[in-house]
Design a protein around this motif. Sequence first.
Motif, PDB file in Angstrom:
ATOM      1  N   GLN A   1     -73.230   6.303 -58.174  1.00 54.18           N
ATOM      2  CA  GLN A   1     -74.204   5.285 -57.787  1.00 54.18           C
ATOM      3  C   GLN A   1     -73.886   3.942 -58.443  1.00 54.18           C
TER       4      GLN A   1
ATOM      5  N   GLN B   1     -72.939   0.411 -56.651  1.00 57.41           N
ATOM      6  CA  GLN B   1     -73.682  -0.826 -56.909  1.00 57.41           C
ATOM      7  C   GLN B   1     -72.751  -1.941 -57.385  1.00 57.41           C
TER       8      GLN B   1
ATOM      9  N   LYS C   1     -70.629  -3.355 -54.547  1.00 54.07           N
ATOM     10  CA  LYS C   1     -71.385  -4.233 -53.652  1.00 54.07           C
ATOM     11  C   LYS C   1     -71.606  -5.613 -54.274  1.00 54.07           C
ATOM     12  N   LYS C   2     -71.765  -5.629 -55.605  1.00 48.39           N
ATOM     13  CA  LYS C   2     -72.061  -6.893 -56.280  1.00 48.39           C
ATOM     14  C   LYS C   2     -70.802  -7.689 -56.607  1.00 48.39           C
TER      15      LYS C   2
END
Length: 250
Positions: A104, A108, A111-112
């Motif tokens: 996870q 994250q 994506k950032k």
Amino acid sequence: MAENSQPEGRQFPPTRWSLVAQAARTNPEVKREALETLLPKYLSALTSHVRYRWRMANDRADDVVQEFVATMILEKGLIASADRDRGKFRALLLTALDRFVINQLRDQAAKKRAPGQGPILSLDERLVRQRTLSEPSLAFDVEWAKNVIAEALRQMRQECQAGDRMDIWNVFECRIVGPFVHGDPMPNYREIVERFGFQSPSQASNALITGKRMYARLLKSVVAQYVGDIACNSESEIRGLRAVLAQHGQ
């Protein structure tokens, strides 16, 4: 608080491994009932592990554990891979949970991360930076130990009520549960005699001895539900339980 006393004339409840086996079956009803019994025993411990190791807020840790249960246990059937001969069931859960959290976090971060910002932290770097306890599973083990003790005490009180022996529970609660679990002052036997109507301090003392034996038996029974071996593994688990709480200053 555990003593070396064997249960007499008592049928031990099904082991947790029996529930694990049921939870791994394809029969939906059997699986559902087993999971409803099995999972609540571990959820608070898993949440504590996520909170402390991965530095997550309570709400976020709760969400992660719920997602883990929904995805890895209910959807992907993680429990079917449990093998009693390969180690503890909770070790399987912790390993799978950590991998789930890492995935996870990687998603994250991916994506950032904007182009040209460099690579995402490696797995080893992330584990080192996120660790907040000396052992990754300490938070889990502490919470598990608390749950085991609470369940043994719940069963002891229930058994005393059913057998009309609340005198045993009362003195045990005053002399053991209050001082050692809740930090309450320990009353002397004269105070206990006056409070609960014992005929003498020696009678109250005898009731405490009986209570300790009852608690030891029930503690061993509760632990046996997880390890499935009342003769050997439960003793080892109880020693580990003591060590975990001592390490955590409890």
